[in-house]
Motif scaffolding. Structure first.
Motif, PDB file in Angstrom:
ATOM      1  N   PHE A   1       0.830  -1.204   0.000  1.00 17.70           N
ATOM      2  CA  PHE A   1       0.000   0.000   0.000  1.00 17.70           C
ATOM      3  C   PHE A   1       0.868   1.259   0.000  1.00 17.70           C
ATOM      4  N   GLY A   2       1.949   1.230   0.752  1.00 19.46           N
ATOM      5  CA  GLY A   2       2.867   2.371   0.789  1.00 19.46           C
ATOM      6  C   GLY A   2       3.505   2.642  -0.559  1.00 19.46           C
ATOM      7  N   SER A   3       3.683   1.587  -1.354  1.00 26.37           N
ATOM      8  CA  SER A   3       4.200   1.766  -2.713  1.00 26.37           C
ATOM      9  C   SER A   3       3.214   2.569  -3.559  1.00 26.37           C
ATOM     10  N   TRP A   4       1.945   2.232  -3.432  1.00 28.81           N
ATOM     11  CA  TRP A   4       0.903   2.935  -4.204  1.00 28.81           C
ATOM     12  C   TRP A   4       0.866   4.416  -3.826  1.00 28.81           C
ATOM     13  N   ILE A   5       0.942   4.700  -2.525  1.00 23.95           N
ATOM     14  CA  ILE A   5       0.963   6.087  -2.072  1.00 23.95           C
ATOM     15  C   ILE A   5       2.233   6.781  -2.566  1.00 23.95           C
ATOM     16  N   GLY A   6       3.368   6.094  -2.443  1.00 22.54           N
ATOM     17  CA  GLY A   6       4.639   6.691  -2.840  1.00 22.54           C
ATOM     18  C   GLY A   6       4.706   7.043  -4.307  1.00 22.54           C
ATOM     19  N   MET A   7       4.168   6.190  -5.153  1.00 24.03           N
ATOM     20  CA  MET A   7       4.207   6.460  -6.585  1.00 24.03           C
ATOM     21  C   MET A   7       3.290   7.628  -6.950  1.00 24.03           C
ATOM     22  N   GLN A   8       2.204   7.793  -6.201  1.00 23.30           N
ATOM     23  CA  GLN A   8       1.352   8.976  -6.427  1.00 23.30           C
ATOM     24  C   GLN A   8       2.080  10.252  -6.019  1.00 23.30           C
ATOM     25  N   LEU A   9       2.804  10.175  -4.893  1.00 18.85           N
ATOM     26  CA  LEU A   9       3.570  11.340  -4.466  1.00 18.85           C
ATOM     27  C   LEU A   9       4.651  11.680  -5.486  1.00 18.85           C
ATOM     28  N   LEU A  10       5.254  10.651  -6.052  1.00 16.20           N
ATOM     29  CA  LEU A  10       6.270  10.833  -7.087  1.00 16.20           C
ATOM     30  C   LEU A  10       5.738  11.673  -8.247  1.00 16.20           C
ATOM     31  N   MET A  11       4.491  11.450  -8.617  1.00 17.78           N
ATOM     32  CA  MET A  11       3.892  12.178  -9.730  1.00 17.78           C
ATOM     33  C   MET A  11       3.658  13.653  -9.396  1.00 17.78           C
ATOM     34  N   ARG A  12       3.548  13.952  -8.119  1.00 17.48           N
ATOM     35  CA  ARG A  12       3.197  15.314  -7.698  1.00 17.48           C
ATOM     36  C   ARG A  12       4.401  16.151  -7.272  1.00 17.48           C
ATOM     37  N   ARG A  13       5.529  15.507  -7.045  1.00 20.81           N
ATOM     38  CA  ARG A  13       6.679  16.233  -6.509  1.00 20.81           C
ATOM     39  C   ARG A  13       7.889  16.037  -7.422  1.00 20.81           C
TER      40      ARG A  13
END
Length: 231
Positions: A109-121
């Motif tokens: 689940f943390g991977s899914w959150i992390g990859m979304q953050l990657l797209m925004r930052r």
């Protein structure tokens, strides 16, 4: 490994922070597995990745999503947790304003959150994605993926079967300008039971290659056999 409390969108967030002694050191934020299935910042994979980054000179933060441990708030099905991750990165950057780079790492689940953050930052220049459950969560937002990184799976993962995740990885590999690498750990399930050492070895090999084999910095002793595995 000082305990830290910082402000998140739903109240205080509890974390552990290892500051680098090197000025301008890069930042890494480590995200834990699913909060509703026992995931915490003390997950053994999160714990060992935290030290893998620290040993390579990073200032590293791991923290509990809202509603976990002493973090305030309640589970928000990913939306709030993404805001928590953004707040965590903001806090780490405020402590390290001269940081030259940022990395994100997440488990399941943390991977899914992390990859979304990657797209925004856009400042995030590298990622480690452990057992991403692409069969359970939508990863179509990675179009295109802005940074190079590593995916790691176990070949016995029944929660996020490898064959169901390969389509995502192969799609990302076709992108120009980034390099996506993929490691498969033989005999490992979704929780990497009895395979954490092998997983961390793969992560270390990748980090050393990306960082041009830096000298590892001494850090406090860590137990490879951390807390019990979590979802």
């Amino acid at each position: 490994m000082p305990e830290v409390i910082f402000t998140g969108p739903a109240g205080r967030l509890e974390g552990r922070f290892h500051p680098s002694k090197q000025r301008g050191a890069p930042i890494a934020v480590i995200l834990h597995p699913h909060p509703q299935f026992g995931g915490t910042m003390n997950n053994q994979i999160v714990y060992n990745m935290y030290y893998a980054f620290a040993e390579r000179g990073f200032s590293v933060l791991r923290f509990n999503f809202r509603g976990v441990g002493r973090s305030q708030g309640g589970f928000d099905h990913g939306t709030g947790e993404l805001s928590d991750a953004a707040a965590a990165l903001d806090w780490a950057q405020s402590i390290n304003p001269e940081a030259r780079a940022c990395w994100i790492a997440g488990v399941s689940f943390g991977s899914w959150i992390g990859m979304q953050l990657l797209m925004r930052r856009p400042e995030i220049e590298g990622f480690i994605s452990i057992a991403p459950p692409a069969n359970r969560f939508d990863y179509s937002f990675l179009a295109p993926c802005p940074s190079s990184g590593l995916f790691v799976h176990g070949d016995q993962d029944r929660v996020a079967p490898l064959k169901e995740v390969m389509a995502l990885i192969e799609k990302l590999k076709t992108q120009k300008g980034i390099l996506i690498e993929h490691a498969v750990i033989p005999g490992a399930n979704h929780f990497f039971e009895n395979c954490v050492d092998e997983l961390i070895t793969e992560v270390g090999i990748y980090l050393d290659k990306r960082l041009d084999n830096p000298t590892k910095r001494p850090t406090p002793a860590r137990a490879l056999k951390g807390p019990a595995s979590e979802a």
